[in-house]
Design a protein around this motif. Structure first.
Motif, PDB file in Angstrom:
ATOM      1  N   MET A   1       0.919  -1.283  -0.008  1.00  0.00           N
ATOM      2  CA  MET A   1      -0.053  -0.068  -0.062  1.00  0.00           C
ATOM      3  C   MET A   1       0.993   1.256   0.069  1.00  0.00           C
ATOM      4  O   MET A   1       1.891   1.282   0.900  1.00  0.00           O
ATOM      5  N   LEU A   3       1.479   5.038   0.703  1.00  0.00           N
ATOM      6  CA  LEU A   3       0.948   6.217   1.553  1.00  0.00           C
ATOM      7  C   LEU A   3       1.401   7.564   1.300  1.00  0.00           C
ATOM      8  O   LEU A   3       2.719   7.471   0.773  1.00  0.00           O
ATOM      9  N   GLU A  52      -0.546  -4.592   3.882  1.00  0.00           N
ATOM     10  CA  GLU A  52      -1.553  -3.724   3.985  1.00  0.00           C
ATOM     11  C   GLU A  52      -2.248  -3.448   5.237  1.00  0.00           C
ATOM     12  O   GLU A  52      -2.573  -2.289   5.839  1.00  0.00           O
ATOM     13  N   VAL A  53      -1.918  -4.427   6.310  1.00  0.00           N
ATOM     14  CA  VAL A  53      -2.405  -4.327   7.666  1.00  0.00           C
ATOM     15  C   VAL A  53      -1.484  -3.473   8.464  1.00  0.00           C
ATOM     16  O   VAL A  53      -1.795  -2.406   9.215  1.00  0.00           O
ATOM     17  N   LYS A  56      -2.163   0.265   7.111  1.00  0.00           N
ATOM     18  CA  LYS A  56      -3.311   0.885   7.696  1.00  0.00           C
ATOM     19  C   LYS A  56      -2.941   1.179   9.366  1.00  0.00           C
ATOM     20  O   LYS A  56      -3.523   2.370   9.799  1.00  0.00           O
ATOM     21  N   LEU A  59      -0.783   4.337   9.038  1.00  0.00           N
ATOM     22  CA  LEU A  59      -1.755   5.460   8.960  1.00  0.00           C
ATOM     23  C   LEU A  59      -2.578   5.858   9.750  1.00  0.00           C
ATOM     24  O   LEU A  59      -2.566   7.215  10.247  1.00  0.00           O
ATOM     25  N   SER A  60      -3.278   5.104  10.642  1.00  0.00           N
ATOM     26  CA  SER A  60      -3.990   5.383  11.641  1.00  0.00           C
ATOM     27  C   SER A  60      -3.119   6.043  12.973  1.00  0.00           C
ATOM     28  O   SER A  60      -3.712   7.039  13.585  1.00  0.00           O
ATOM     29  N   LYS A  75      -2.194   9.613   4.126  1.00  0.00           N
ATOM     30  CA  LYS A  75      -3.458   9.204   3.567  1.00  0.00           C
ATOM     31  C   LYS A  75      -2.878   8.111   2.579  1.00  0.00           C
ATOM     32  O   LYS A  75      -1.671   7.967   2.209  1.00  0.00           O
ATOM     33  N   VAL A  76      -3.966   7.375   2.069  1.00  0.00           N
ATOM     34  CA  VAL A  76      -3.416   6.508   1.006  1.00  0.00           C
ATOM     35  C   VAL A  76      -3.335   7.369  -0.249  1.00  0.00           C
ATOM     36  O   VAL A  76      -4.149   8.015  -0.770  1.00  0.00           O
TER      37      VAL A  76
END
Length: 78
Positions: A1, A3, A52-53, A56, A59-60, A75-76
């Motif tokens: 992913m 970012l 991806e986990v 995320k 990101l959070s 953000k993505v």
């Protein structure tokens, strides 16, 4: 992913960005966007995380945290 990291301090390095995100998982690639004339950071960059986990979670956790006195936004990437 992939970012997108915005509002970085102009003095933040790719290595610092890699270390920041590595705390949350594997970082495949990390790059700052540089001004072609001055070679200095434009204040944003990209971090690619294969899991991806982990991405995320990074990101959070990192969205709107302070790094070098700036509140970064994560953000993505589109």
């Amino acid at each position: 992913m992939k970012l997108l990291v915005r509002n970085l301090s102009r003095s933040t390095t790719e290595q610092e960005l890699r270390i920041l995100f590595s705390a949350h998982g594997t970082v495949a690639e990390c790059s700052l966007v540089l001004d072609q004339v001055t070679g200095k950071s434009k204040g944003f960059g990209f971090v690619e995380m294969p899991n991806e986990v982990e991405a995320k979670a990074a990101l959070s956790t990192l969205h709107e945290t302070r790094v070098a006195k700036n509140k970064i936004r994560v953000k993505v990437a589109q």
